[in-house]
Scaffold this motif. Structure first.
Motif, PDB file in Angstrom:
ATOM      1  N   GLN A 153       0.869  -1.414  -0.182  1.00 36.15           N
ATOM      2  CA  GLN A 153       0.034   0.014  -0.013  1.00 36.15           C
ATOM      3  C   GLN A 153       0.960   1.104   0.223  1.00 36.15           C
ATOM      4  O   GLN A 153       0.459   2.203  -0.766  1.00 36.15           O
ATOM      5  CB  GLN A 153      -1.045  -0.107   1.076  1.00 36.15           C
ATOM      6  CG  GLN A 153      -1.797   1.365   1.266  1.00 36.15           C
ATOM      7  CD  GLN A 153      -2.577   1.397   2.329  1.00 36.15           C
ATOM      8  OE1 GLN A 153      -2.006   1.019   3.562  1.00 36.15           O
ATOM      9  NE2 GLN A 153      -3.829   1.969   2.488  1.00 36.15           N
ATOM     10  N   ARG A 154       1.975   1.346   0.759  1.00 36.06           N
ATOM     11  CA  ARG A 154       2.692   2.274   0.610  1.00 36.06           C
ATOM     12  C   ARG A 154       3.618   2.860  -0.728  1.00 36.06           C
ATOM     13  O   ARG A 154       3.799   3.742  -0.999  1.00 36.06           O
ATOM     14  CB  ARG A 154       3.929   2.049   1.871  1.00 36.06           C
ATOM     15  CG  ARG A 154       3.365   2.485   3.291  1.00 36.06           C
ATOM     16  CD  ARG A 154       4.665   2.453   4.163  1.00 36.06           C
ATOM     17  NE  ARG A 154       5.273   1.239   4.373  1.00 36.06           N
ATOM     18  CZ  ARG A 154       4.894   0.412   5.234  1.00 36.06           C
ATOM     19  NH1 ARG A 154       3.848   0.328   5.783  1.00 36.06           N
ATOM     20  NH2 ARG A 154       5.550  -0.811   5.306  1.00 36.06           N
ATOM     21  N   ILE A 155       3.875   1.660  -1.173  1.00 30.14           N
ATOM     22  CA  ILE A 155       4.615   1.658  -2.560  1.00 30.14           C
ATOM     23  C   ILE A 155       3.351   2.211  -3.462  1.00 30.14           C
ATOM     24  O   ILE A 155       3.735   3.049  -4.237  1.00 30.14           O
ATOM     25  CB  ILE A 155       5.170   0.348  -2.922  1.00 30.14           C
ATOM     26  CG1 ILE A 155       6.406  -0.153  -2.021  1.00 30.14           C
ATOM     27  CG2 ILE A 155       5.761   0.308  -4.309  1.00 30.14           C
ATOM     28  CD1 ILE A 155       6.673  -1.469  -2.355  1.00 30.14           C
ATOM     29  N   ALA A 156       2.387   1.612  -3.408  1.00 30.69           N
ATOM     30  CA  ALA A 156       1.471   1.824  -4.681  1.00 30.69           C
ATOM     31  C   ALA A 156       0.658   3.413  -4.372  1.00 30.69           C
ATOM     32  O   ALA A 156       0.157   4.003  -5.330  1.00 30.69           O
ATOM     33  CB  ALA A 156       0.218   0.904  -4.621  1.00 30.69           C
ATOM     34  N   PRO A 165      -5.085  -9.853 -10.302  1.00 29.82           N
ATOM     35  CA  PRO A 165      -3.795 -10.363  -9.867  1.00 29.82           C
ATOM     36  C   PRO A 165      -3.138  -9.244  -9.192  1.00 29.82           C
ATOM     37  O   PRO A 165      -3.787  -7.920  -9.222  1.00 29.82           O
ATOM     38  CB  PRO A 165      -3.173 -10.386 -11.109  1.00 29.82           C
ATOM     39  CG  PRO A 165      -3.742  -9.768 -12.060  1.00 29.82           C
ATOM     40  CD  PRO A 165      -5.412  -9.704 -11.635  1.00 29.82           C
ATOM     41  N   ILE A 166      -2.007  -9.404  -8.254  1.00 19.79           N
ATOM     42  CA  ILE A 166      -1.088  -8.240  -7.601  1.00 19.79           C
ATOM     43  C   ILE A 166       0.063  -8.588  -8.307  1.00 19.79           C
ATOM     44  O   ILE A 166       0.624  -9.636  -8.013  1.00 19.79           O
ATOM     45  CB  ILE A 166      -1.389  -8.235  -6.360  1.00 19.79           C
ATOM     46  CG1 ILE A 166      -2.731  -8.073  -5.791  1.00 19.79           C
ATOM     47  CG2 ILE A 166      -0.296  -7.153  -5.727  1.00 19.79           C
ATOM     48  CD1 ILE A 166      -2.878  -8.026  -4.253  1.00 19.79           C
ATOM     49  N   LEU A 167       0.686  -7.628  -8.990  1.00 19.49           N
ATOM     50  CA  LEU A 167       2.065  -7.490  -9.320  1.00 19.49           C
ATOM     51  C   LEU A 167       2.879  -6.761  -8.766  1.00 19.49           C
ATOM     52  O   LEU A 167       2.673  -5.505  -8.706  1.00 19.49           O
ATOM     53  CB  LEU A 167       2.231  -7.274 -11.015  1.00 19.49           C
ATOM     54  CG  LEU A 167       3.578  -7.571 -11.537  1.00 19.49           C
ATOM     55  CD1 LEU A 167       3.978  -8.809 -11.366  1.00 19.49           C
ATOM     56  CD2 LEU A 167       3.514  -7.039 -13.118  1.00 19.49           C
ATOM     57  N   VAL A 168       3.843  -6.997  -7.869  1.00 17.96           N
ATOM     58  CA  VAL A 168       4.724  -6.232  -7.247  1.00 17.96           C
ATOM     59  C   VAL A 168       6.148  -6.259  -7.560  1.00 17.96           C
ATOM     60  O   VAL A 168       6.756  -7.379  -8.051  1.00 17.96           O
ATOM     61  CB  VAL A 168       5.019  -6.983  -5.839  1.00 17.96           C
ATOM     62  CG1 VAL A 168       5.817  -6.029  -4.804  1.00 17.96           C
ATOM     63  CG2 VAL A 168       3.487  -6.918  -5.106  1.00 17.96           C
ATOM     64  N   GLY A 169       6.832  -5.278  -7.761  1.00 14.54           N
ATOM     65  CA  GLY A 169       7.787  -4.805  -8.373  1.00 14.54           C
ATOM     66  C   GLY A 169       8.844  -4.171  -7.267  1.00 14.54           C
ATOM     67  O   GLY A 169       8.227  -3.671  -6.109  1.00 14.54           O
ATOM     68  N   LEU A 222       0.839  -3.324  -9.011  1.00 15.80           N
ATOM     69  CA  LEU A 222      -0.198  -3.196  -9.923  1.00 15.80           C
ATOM     70  C   LEU A 222      -1.319  -4.170  -9.064  1.00 15.80           C
ATOM     71  O   LEU A 222      -1.082  -5.229  -9.071  1.00 15.80           O
ATOM     72  CB  LEU A 222      -0.077  -3.767 -11.255  1.00 15.80           C
ATOM     73  CG  LEU A 222       0.968  -2.997 -12.025  1.00 15.80           C
ATOM     74  CD1 LEU A 222       1.283  -3.362 -13.474  1.00 15.80           C
ATOM     75  CD2 LEU A 222       0.490  -1.449 -12.149  1.00 15.80           C
ATOM     76  N   ILE A 223      -2.401  -3.473  -9.016  1.00 17.53           N
ATOM     77  CA  ILE A 223      -3.692  -4.277  -8.527  1.00 17.53           C
ATOM     78  C   ILE A 223      -4.738  -4.224  -9.263  1.00 17.53           C
ATOM     79  O   ILE A 223      -5.211  -3.409  -9.796  1.00 17.53           O
ATOM     80  CB  ILE A 223      -4.186  -3.581  -7.049  1.00 17.53           C
ATOM     81  CG1 ILE A 223      -2.756  -3.227  -6.223  1.00 17.53           C
ATOM     82  CG2 ILE A 223      -5.043  -4.307  -6.133  1.00 17.53           C
ATOM     83  CD1 ILE A 223      -3.235  -2.136  -5.235  1.00 17.53           C
TER      84      ILE A 223
END
Length: 88
Positions: A18-21, A67-71, A76-77
């Protein structure tokens, strides 16, 4: 890669993402899902703290929007073609 329903992320992972997004907690919730509706979350989600909501959804992957894609510097949610095209 992780199957969110079977290996649901932890509350701390959701808080970090959540902090990143930089998005509201509700972005991580599958608001179209049967569980969401059965639990009446529509009526309580706004009064829950971020930590409380993430604790709840970390206990049931069916409550998580996929999906959730985390870099390293993005999250991306859900699948929104434009967002995914812009990222890749």
């Amino acid at each position: 890669m992780r199957h969110i329903v079977k290996e649901t992320p932890s509350k701390d992972e959701f808080l970090a993402w959540q902090r990143i997004a930089g998005v509201d907690k509700k972005k991580f919730v599958n608001t179209n899902g049967k569980k969401y509706k059965e639990m009446g979350l529509k009526d309580t989600i706004d009064t829950m703290s971020d930590a409380d909501l993430f604790e709840l959804i970390s206990g049931d992957g069916m409550l998580v929007k996929r999906p959730i894609l985390v870099g390293d510097d993005f999250v991306l949610i859900g699948f929104k073609l434009k967002e995914w095209e812009e990222r890749f």
